[in-house]
Design an enzyme around this catalytic site. Structure first.
Site, mmCIF file in Angstrom:
data_model
loop_
_atom_site.group_PDB
_atom_site.id
_atom_site.type_symbol
_atom_site.label_atom_id
_atom_site.label_comp_id
_atom_site.label_asym_id
_atom_site.label_seq_id
_atom_site.Cartn_x
_atom_site.Cartn_y
_atom_site.Cartn_z
ATOM 1 N N LYS A 26 1.382 0.653 0.840
ATOM 2 C CA LYS A 26 2.214 -0.426 0.707
ATOM 3 C C LYS A 26 3.107 -0.302 1.387
ATOM 4 C CE LYS A 26 -0.008 -1.254 -3.067
ATOM 5 N NZ LYS A 26 0.141 -1.083 -4.512
ATOM 6 N N TYR A 34 2.668 0.065 -12.303
ATOM 7 C CA TYR A 34 1.635 -0.314 -12.033
ATOM 8 C C TYR A 34 -0.087 -0.517 -12.170
ATOM 9 C CZ TYR A 34 -2.438 -0.889 -8.588
ATOM 10 O OH TYR A 34 -2.965 -1.365 -8.341
ATOM 11 N N ARG A 91 -11.747 18.365 4.045
ATOM 12 C CA ARG A 91 -11.835 17.929 2.644
ATOM 13 C C ARG A 91 -10.171 19.059 2.338
ATOM 14 N NH1 ARG A 91 -14.079 20.553 -0.633
ATOM 15 N NH2 ARG A 91 -15.956 20.606 -0.368
ATOM 16 N N ASP A 95 6.842 7.591 -9.242
ATOM 17 C CA ASP A 95 6.439 6.593 -8.592
ATOM 18 C C ASP A 95 7.053 6.274 -7.916
ATOM 19 O OD1 ASP A 95 4.595 4.381 -7.242
ATOM 20 O OD2 ASP A 95 3.199 4.369 -8.350
HETATM 21 C C1 LIG Z 1 -0.500 -0.214 -5.408
HETATM 22 C C2 LIG Z 1 0.137 0.349 -5.629
HETATM 23 C C3 LIG Z 1 -0.293 1.794 -6.484
HETATM 24 C C4 LIG Z 1 -1.987 2.379 -6.280
HETATM 25 O O1 LIG Z 1 -2.446 2.344 -4.706
HETATM 26 P P1 LIG Z 1 -3.610 2.117 -4.479
HETATM 27 O O2 LIG Z 1 -3.485 2.451 -2.864
HETATM 28 O O3 LIG Z 1 -3.636 0.794 -3.959
HETATM 29 O O4 LIG Z 1 -3.767 3.264 -4.661
HETATM 30 C C5 LIG Z 1 0.251 2.655 -8.259
HETATM 31 N N1 LIG Z 1 1.602 2.206 -7.851
HETATM 32 C C6 LIG Z 1 1.872 1.369 -7.502
HETATM 33 C C7 LIG Z 1 3.622 1.259 -7.858
HETATM 34 C C8 LIG Z 1 1.717 0.444 -6.523
HETATM 35 O O5 LIG Z 1 2.092 -0.594 -6.044
#
Ligand SMILES: *Cc1c(COP(=O)(O)O)cnc(C)c1O
Length: 398
Positions: A214, A115, A57, A189
């Site tokens: 992604k 998001y 962890r 992000d």
């Molecule tokens: C999918 C996504 C998230 C969240 O990520 P998860 O892996 O689904 O928890 C945050 N920001 C963006 C731009 C995303 O496309």
């Protein structure tokens, strides 16, 4: 070796590899804890827990190795020392970072265009702990300056560029400058661009978050997130991370490592395919609007061009026939699949208003350009002619 021990004991004992050479590819360390040679070593390790492995962890060799690679990629060409922590999802990375930086009474400044889960996290989870969120158009730098001046509780500016799902882009360097002059953190992000196309640390942001689910993984077979930031903040962030328990599994980190190796190839192909499709769609008589930062018609084209080396694989568009025609198109496509994720090698189509942004306030969503008829397309790395023919066929029948 253990012949004097009884067979039950031999069965329980951990087997060790006896050969000397090391594996060429990163192994999956499926171990919840790490041993010490003796008590003295154990005491030393606990005094400086960041330097060794104790418990998965806190840190794990597979997870740490992949984290370091992401830190290396995001900070490529940037002066200074940076760290990365991997989390079990993008959401847990955002949650861990924000909870390590903010406290009750603080306010986050962000944009409506992010998001859906991120804005819900702020308004539904952090709000309950007395952390407020203010939404403004972060492309309007005068409005940003005004917001921060008016509200001294703003501690952090949070943005996506390009943003989900309208692909609006903000000027990273200018936002950083304003935030720094008011001693606010900046968090970017970078999921849509990835470090292959855009490196926000170069423009001075304090922290980057990723949904590695992604593009960084790229194959749709593992969840994950990442936090990247200046080394000075490592202890503050890691201290919370290990207590909240947002660590990922070594297996999913290993899948992520596999994906990273082809990131530059994939991002180049995603971008070229998306550019060609956006150009095709923009010229089509049934299409009313195409949002792709690579198009000169995109309102943020010039800032995207300045910050990104290519424009990525994400786009959104709307048909002249609105929602009803859009629904028929999503049912007609064959190569593009109706799947609620993005950044995979294959092309994925989605309807934000009824899916990813269903729980986002409708008025706020529409004001930010996420209209009822908007269709989001994550362009894959298939042959471009197959993608064009798929959309052309679907547009013919709507
Ligand atoms: C999918 C996504 C998230 C969240 O990520 P998860 O892996 O689904 O928890 C945050 N920001 C963006 C731009 C995303 O496309």
């Amino acid at each position: 070796m253990n012949e004097q021990l009884r067979i039950e004991t031999v069965m329980v004992m951990e087997a060790k590899d006896q050969k000397k050479n090391t594996p060429h590819v990163l192994p999956i360390y499926a171990s919840s804890a790490f041993g010490f040679q003796n008590i003295e070593e154990g005491i030393e390790v606990f005094k400086d827990p960041a330097s060794s492995h104790i418990y998965s962890r806190f840190a794990n060799p597979t997870v740490d190795t992949v984290a370091q690679k992401i830190a290396q990629l995001e900070s490529y060409g940037v002066e200074g020392d940076f760290f990365a922590l991997l989390c079990n999802s993008g959401m847990s990375a955002i949650h861990t970072l924000l909870s390590a930086l903010l406290k009750t009474g603080d306010t986050i400044l962000t944009q409506a265009n992010i998001y859906g889960g991120s804005s819900e996290l702020m308004t539904k989870v952090f709000a309950d702990f007395g952390i407020k969120t203010t939404f403004t158009d972060l492309r309007d730098l005068t409005a940003v300056e005004h917001c921060i001046q008016k509200d001294p509780s703003i501690r952090l500016v949070y943005f996506e560029t390009p943003a989900n799902p309208t692909l609006s882009c903000v000027d990273i360097a200018s936002l950083v400058k304003i935030a720094q002059s008011h001693e606010c953190f900046t968090v970017s992000d970078n999921t849509f661009a990835s470090p292959a196309l855009q490196r926000p640390l170069y423009y001075g942001v304090d922290f980057i978050v990723h949904s590695t689910t992604k593009y960084l993984n790229g194959h749709g077979n593992g969840m994950g997130g990442a936090i990247i930031g200046k080394k000075d903040y490592y202890n503050q962030i890691w201290g919370k991370y290990k207590l909240i328990g947002t660590n990922p599994s070594p297996f999913e980190s290993w899948l992520l490592h596999n994906g990273l190796k082809t990131l530059h190839l994939r991002m180049a192909k995603h971008s070229d395919n998306a550019m060609a499709l956006a150009t095709f769609l923009e010229a089509h008589p049934k299409v009313s609007v195409v949002n792709y930062p690579g198009l000169e018609s995109h309102p943020d084209h010039s800032i995207a061009k300045a910050q990104m080396s290519k424009f990525g694989g994400m786009m959104s568009f709307e048909l002249k026939g609105g929602l009803e025609e859009g629904k028929r198109l999503m049912n007609a496509v064959k190569v593009c699949k109706l799947v609620p994720t993005l950044g995979n090698v294959d092309s994925l189509i989605l309807h934000p208003a009824s899916m990813s942004h269903l729980h986002v306030d409708r008025a706020m969503r529409i004001k930010a350009g996420i209209t009822d008829g908007l269709i989001r397309l994550s362009v894959g790395i298939e042959h471009i002619e197959d993608l064009k023919e798929d959309l052309k066929m679907a547009l013919d029948v709507v």
